[in-house]
Each structure stands twice: as C-alpha cells, then as structure tokens.
Design an enzyme around this catalytic site. Structure first.
Site, PDB file in Angstrom:
ATOM      1  N   ASP A 180      29.386  32.978  46.760  1.00 60.98           N
ATOM      2  CA  ASP A 180      29.895  34.268  46.287  1.00 60.98           C
ATOM      3  C   ASP A 180      29.339  35.407  47.135  1.00 60.98           C
ATOM      4  OD1 ASP A 180      31.239  36.038  44.634  1.00 60.98           O
ATOM      5  OD2 ASP A 180      30.472  35.164  42.778  1.00 60.98           O
ATOM      6  N   ASP A 226      39.021  37.335  39.929  1.00 58.35           N
ATOM      7  CA  ASP A 226      38.328  37.207  38.639  1.00 58.35           C
ATOM      8  C   ASP A 226      39.294  37.455  37.490  1.00 58.35           C
ATOM      9  OD1 ASP A 226      35.866  36.533  39.598  1.00 58.35           O
ATOM     10  OD2 ASP A 226      35.105  38.579  39.650  1.00 58.35           O
TER      11      ASP A 226
HETATM   12  C1  GLA Z   1      31.780  36.970  40.688  1.00 57.41           C
HETATM   13  C2  GLA Z   1      32.718  35.790  40.762  1.00 57.41           C
HETATM   14  C3  GLA Z   1      32.788  35.116  39.414  1.00 57.41           C
HETATM   15  C4  GLA Z   1      31.406  34.686  38.998  1.00 57.41           C
HETATM   16  C5  GLA Z   1      30.450  35.866  39.010  1.00 57.41           C
HETATM   17  C6  GLA Z   1      29.020  35.422  38.778  1.00 57.41           C
HETATM   18  O1  GLA Z   1      32.272  37.990  39.891  1.00 57.41           O
HETATM   19  O2  GLA Z   1      33.989  36.201  41.205  1.00 57.41           O
HETATM   20  O3  GLA Z   1      33.652  34.011  39.463  1.00 57.41           O
HETATM   21  O4  GLA Z   1      30.961  33.675  39.861  1.00 57.41           O
HETATM   22  O5  GLA Z   1      30.498  36.558  40.253  1.00 57.41           O
HETATM   23  O6  GLA Z   1      28.138  36.480  38.808  1.00 57.41           O
END
Ligand code: GLA
Length: 705
Positions: free
Chosen positions: A459, A522
């Site tokens: 990420d 997300d």
């Molecule tokens: C980001 C990602 C999510 C999750 C969060 C965790 O927002 O897109 O899928 O992994 O971080 O903090």
C-alpha cells in the site's frame, strides 16, 4: 549513471518479434494489421509519415513539406518523431537540456540506425548529446513499444524527457481518459480535442485523478471506428499532452512529468526513459482494449488470481490472532483461496484511542499483544484450512511515533528548516537513499523468510511532498520501488504482489510490470464499482483488477445492495470478499459459498472483457467475457424505472459458426455464435439491484434443443 527506468525488458510470454523494415531512409514498424512509418528529411529530421492500417513501404509517397510562412518554419511544420527544444520548434518538444554554460539549444539530427531485436535510430546534437529511439514490435497483438535513451558526452542537466511523440493526421479527434479522486477512481471522460490538453500527475504516484494514457478516436463506438491508444509504463509523475496543431494534425506526447524535474548527467552517463505502449485499430474501443489487455496479460503470471478474503473492512486496526482465525474459518467455509491480513498486525498500530494512524508504520515487528506467539499460529491455521496466507504492508511510509522514525529521522522526505508534512499521520521514506532501500528489502525478505506468505499487498496511502533539493527524486523513487519489488520477488519466487495506493492510485503498465494484482478503489459499493471497472477496463486487463464483496450499508455510499448483485459486480474482476464473515447470517454464508463456487467454475471462460452497452443509454449494465470455450454474461439492473422492460443483448467475441449452450428463462438452448452476436438474447430483470449471470458453453457437437 546508466539508469534503466522501467520497461526495456521483453514481455514475459515473448510476444516480441521483428516486423520492421527499412527502405532507403524510410522506416516501417509493422504489426499483423497495422503499420507505423517515418522517414528522414533533407534537414536530417525524422518525419512521421503514417500510423494506421497496414501498408507497404514501397507505396509510401513523401509529400513535400513547405515552410508556410516566416512564422511556420520547418522544425514546427514537420511532425517529428522526437523533437528537441530549440531552433524553430514551438509545438511540444520531447527533450530539453541545459548545458553547463547555460545554453539550451538542441539540434538533434539523424545519425544512423541499427536493426536488431528492436529498431534503434540514433539522433545526435553536435554539442555532446545523443538520443537513441527504440522501436519494438509485438506483432500478434498489434502493439508497438517505444522508449528512448539519452546519452551525455558532456555534463548536462535534462529538464524534460518525454518517452515518445505520436502524430495522428486528423484534427477532429475525441480524447478518452479518466477523472477521479479517492473512492471515485476511473470515471470515464470524453472530450473533443480542440486545443491543447494536459493530463498529469505531480504526486509522485500515478494518482487517482487521471491515468497516464491517451485514447484518441474518430467517430468510434465499441465496435467500429479508428482508435489510437498510447500508455506510459511509469508509476510516478507523468504528463500526457494532446495538442491539435495548427497544421491539421493531432500530436500526442507521453513521458515523465517535466514539472520540477532536473536530471544531472555527467559525461558518459545515460538515462533510459520509461516505455510507451501504443496500438491502433479501425474496429473501435473493444478492439483497442483487447490489444492493450493482451499486452498487460503478457506481463502477468498466467495463472488466475486466487479468490481472496481481506480483513480490512471487517476489523480495521482491531486485528487479533483469534479474531483473524475466526474470520479464516468462515473464509474457508465460503471457498476463499487466499486469506489476507490487512493493516494493524504490526508495531503499535492500534485502533483509537490507544493508537491510530500516527503510529506503527516502519515498525514491521509482529505486535505481541495481538499475536503473542507471532504470526505462525494464524498462518498454520490458514494453511490447514487450505488457503494461501497474505499480508498487508506499507513499506514506503513511516509514522512519527514509530521506533524507526526515532532512530532515523533523516530517512524521510523533508526540506531542511521546515516542519515535515504528514498526511494520514505519516511521512514518506526517501527511497533514493541506499540505507532505506536496504531496510525495506531486508524487512520484506525477513518477513517472507520467517513466515510462509504467498501474497503481499503493498500500500501507499499518501502522495509525496517536500522532496528537497533533488529534482530527480520524482523518478528515482519510482525506480527504487520497482527495484525493491523485483529484488524481493527474485528472493521469494512465486509470491504475488498487489499494488494499492489508497485504492486505485497506482495503476499503470509500469506497476503491472512488477505487481501482479491491483486494488482498484476503496469504494466497494457494488454499483459505483461497475463504473470504476468500466473506466479501468479501457486500458488495463480485468485479470489484474481486484474487487471485493463487502458489508452493507456500504461505508461510503451508505447503500444496501443485494448480496447477489454485490457478488456479481465483484465477480467481473478478480473476486475478493471483505465482509465481516463472523457477523454474516448462515443463509448469506451459504449463498456466498455458492457464488464463490460459481465464480470458480466461470473463471476459465472469463478471458476477454467486453463493455456491451453504454450505461447512459440503457437502464441495464452489461459486461461480457469471451473465450474459445464459451462466454459469460453479467446483467445488472440497478434500478427499475418506469415499469420494466427487457433488454436485447448481442454478444461479442464468439465463433460465428460455433454452437453455444446456455440457460435462459429456465430453459436450455443451443445457438450458433452468429445468432448470439447478430440477433442476441432478450434478458429481463425486475426490481432494484437485480442481476444475473449467464454462462455460454461451446458445444459444437450438440444440436439445437
Ligand atoms: C488503504 C487501502 C485499504 C486498506 C487501508 C489500510 O486505504 O486502500 O484497502 O488496506 O489502506 O490502512
């Protein structure tokens, strides 16, 4: 310096072949159905001559080019392959250099060529700069790849270095790209090109706003019309310029963004810019997507991505070994193949109020309060349940409260004398520093050596800022990212890496060259997701598009969509589940298991993706996959309006004389491909958030039922 910035390596499945010929001073790059032609002018410039359907070089007529007036001089009038800054070039140039005396005039002239696995054309400026233009053909998929290498024979500062310029001999083109933001990635945009359009990223990641490509078309539909597509393989600051020139043509340029860029080259240094992938078709957007998807798939491991369970929406930071084991049992029960523990397993990464997002990143030790015996009990349980184990990391980041930051406050991007910027409570590590690269590589190496992990979600939850004095950091960071992922994969073959950047912030062919899976957004609302998938699908292959079924009401839209619709929406990509399965009813668990099983059965048929209808013209949303063995049709009716009507669905990508068996309205039928593609089937759904999936199996030996 000798930087190799990304995609000069051949695709994994060796699609590259020659398809290049040279006749005198004319160069032809031929795929199966297209040709790209340029030639040398009397002034020593490389003049673009054709990019479209296939032609023979012997037929090429090189019409004279005139200096139209004292204001329209030959460097500008000539559609050049790779123009430099200087002389009478006023339209976009590709290369801008500053010599050590402050001089900036470039006069690049043809200086020979080499024909090997790729065509390499040499350009030279007498003040000590050389440029090699590389052209490579992926014949069977109608794709060409271009990249450039800049050589300095004297010290210079490179101020702008595009990867390629293209010329399309029309002025009435439509530009397609996407616009968006976090939670709303890949919203399709279409605009007529009437002047100059710039699409860019200045964030250090590919970004959520636009994507580094340009698709240009003339009165095209999904199945007809001329379409040209170009995409840059780079995951940082990018710039795409589309300019309708005053000479009746459209110029397209793609490359690293020159905003805030300066690359110092000493005598003997070279710089390799990222590659551009380009394709042309006279058959509309569907054919364009097929070529680009084929290219994308050629970079990927061919095995399908496993059905994933991810814990993020279920637990957030409240991760514990017991709770994850409970989720893993349910995940296995519904048929997941991969169990991924998301954020919260490490350091002091706790939910509010005992922690939160300002602590933990950088401290990649397993939190003993959550996992008293390490990760092993969870991993063993996941394996016993028959699933692969995966884990979330955010290696480029560090929190102010972490031990890592306390030990190495100088490892982050920040400008001396200023307060460092936080976003989501975190700093960005300076990946251009060798100790930082070693730390991240070793951290991942140790994590994968000490635990049996088959999948890593990488990420990156904030953009870069305060990169300091080094204006080359923008590309060196991305280079370091690619190098680290490649090195860790080399040490741990078979581990899949997912790219995520606050959802879909890091999706491009550069990322696809090192990552195996993309988290697209997300936003997991199943209806919004249909638009996101549609926008994504213009250029990138659905096999690398991860999509989850999550709980309702959705955390973002507050909408409650039926489970079946949520599954069907997620099944159009690589299926994942992000629900709190411990809170799911037995009935929904049973239904989920059935959907997963159905997906696994459909997956071999889900190869080529077709956008069947424009959503604005029909209440139904239609997505179809085709393959030599059959097809899968997903039909969605988000809202029943003004009574209910059926929709006629004409399929694509079938064998006209092949026979296909399918079930419709509780009856089994067998029909030929030409019937299904020309007449089609009538599908009728009722109610809000209604959906269905229809499977078509190729059964050439069976007669009509
Ligand atoms: C980001 C990602 C999510 C999750 C969060 C965790 O927002 O897109 O899928 O992994 O971080 O903090």
């Amino acid at each position: 310096m000798g930087t190799l910035l990304s995609e000069a390596r051949p695709p994994a499945n060796s699609l590259a072949s020659m398809g290049i010929d040279v006749a005198g001073s004319t160069f032809g790059i031929h795929t199966e159905t297209t040709s790209y032609v340029f030639g040398l002018t009397g002034e020593g410039l490389l003049r673009h001559l054709h990019w479209g359907g296939r032609i023979e070089l012997c037929d090429v007529i090189v019409e004279p080019l005139w200096e139209l007036s004292t204001n329209d001089l030959i460097q500008d009038v000539t559609p050049q392959e790779y123009p430099g800054h200087g002389r009478f070039r006023y339209n976009e140039h590709c290369l801008a250099i500053m010599f050590s005396d402050g001089g900036r005039e470039l006069d690049l002239r043809y200086a020979g060529h080499d024909l090997g696995a790729a065509l390499v054309v040499h350009l030279r400026d007498d003040r000590g700069v050389r440029v090699d233009l590389h052209y490579e053909v992926l014949e069977s998929i109608d794709v060409i790849r271009r990249w450039v290498v800049v050589y300095a024979d004297v010290p210079v500062s490179v101020q702008a270095v595009a990867s390629a310029q293209f010329h399309i001999p029309y002025r009435d083109l439509d530009l397609r790209n996407v616009a968006g933001r976090w939670g709303a990635e890949f919203q399709e945009i279409v605009q007529p090109v009437t002047s100059k359009v710039v699409l860019e990223s200045r964030r250090g990641i590919s970004n959520h706003h636009h994507n580094p490509y340009a698709v240009l078309s003339r009165q095209a539909t999904e199945t007809s019309g001329q379409v040209w597509g170009m995409a840059l393989a780079f995951s940082g600051n990018t710039k795409t310029v589309v300019e309708q020139t005053q000479y009746g043509q459209t110029l397209v340029q793609l490359g690293i963004n020159d905003a805030d860029l300066a690359i110092a080259l000493n005598a003997g240094d070279s710089f390799t810019a990222p590659a551009v992938v380009a394709t042309y078709t006279p058959h509309g957007f569907d054919a364009l997507s097929q070529n680009l998807h084929d290219y994308g798939r050629s970079l990927m491991e061919p095995t399908p991505r496993p059905v994933l369970y991810n814990s993020w929406e279920a637990t957030n930071f409240a991760v514990t070994c017991d709770a994850q084991i409970a989720l893993a049992h349910r995940a296995a029960q519904i048929g997941a193949e991969l169990f991924v523990v998301d954020d919260g397993w490490f350091g002091r990464r706790n939910p509010e109020p005992t922690g939160g997002i300002t602590d933990g990143l950088g401290d990649w030790w397993v939190d003993p309060a959550k996992f008293p015996d390490g990760l092993t009990p969870l991993i063993d349980e996941v394996h016993q349940l028959g699933m692969t184990f995966g884990i979330w990391v955010e290696p480029e980041m560090v929190n102010p409260g972490s031990d890592l930051y306390a030990a190495h406050p100088d490892w982050i991007y920040h400008e001396q004398g200023r307060e460092p910027d936080t976003a989501r409570g975190q700093y960005v590590l300076n990946l251009t520093l060798a100790p930082v690269q070693e730390f991240i590589t070793q951290m991942l190496d140790d994590l994968l050596a000490e635990n049996v992990i088959g999948y890593v979600k990488w990420d990156a939850n904030r953009p870069m800022s305060q990169v300091g004095a080094g204006r080359d950091v923008w590309y060196r960071h991305v280079q370091a990212l690619y190098d680290i992922v490649r090195e860790v994969k080399r040490r741990h073959p078979g581990v899949l890496f997912e790219a995520c950047a606050s959802g879909g912030g890091r999706i491009d062919f550069g990322a696809l060259n090192v990552f195996d899976d993309f988290w697209t957004s997300d936003n997991t609302d199943a209806l919004d997701r249909l638009d996101i998938h549609r926008g994504y699908s213009l250029v990138y292959p659905p096999q690398a598009m991860r999509a989850w079924v999550t709980d309702v009401p959705n955390f973002l839209s507050q909408r409650s969509i039926a489970l079946t619709f949520r599954f069907h929406s997620a099944m159009t990509g690589s299926l994942g589940i992000g629900c709190d399965l411990t809170a799911m009813s037995d009935e929904d668990l049973r239904a989920s298991a059935k959907h997963v099983q159905q997906y696994e059965q459909l997956r071999p048929l889900m190869q080529r993706w077709h956008r069947l209808e424009n959503p604005s013209s029909n209440d139904y949303r239609l997505i179809q996959y085709s393959s030599p063995a059959g097809a899968v049709l997903f039909v969605f009716l988000p809202a029943s309006r003004l009574g209910h009507t059926s929709t006629t669905v004409r399929l694509r990508g079938l064998e006209p004389t092949g026979r296909y068996r399918f079930e419709l309205d509780w009856q089994t039928h067998v029909a030929r491909g030409d019937y299904l593609m020309n007449r089609g089937v009538r599908v009728w759904l009722q109610g809000d958030y209604a959906s269905t999936v229809i499977r078509f199996d190729r059964v050439d030996d069976e007669g009509a039922v």
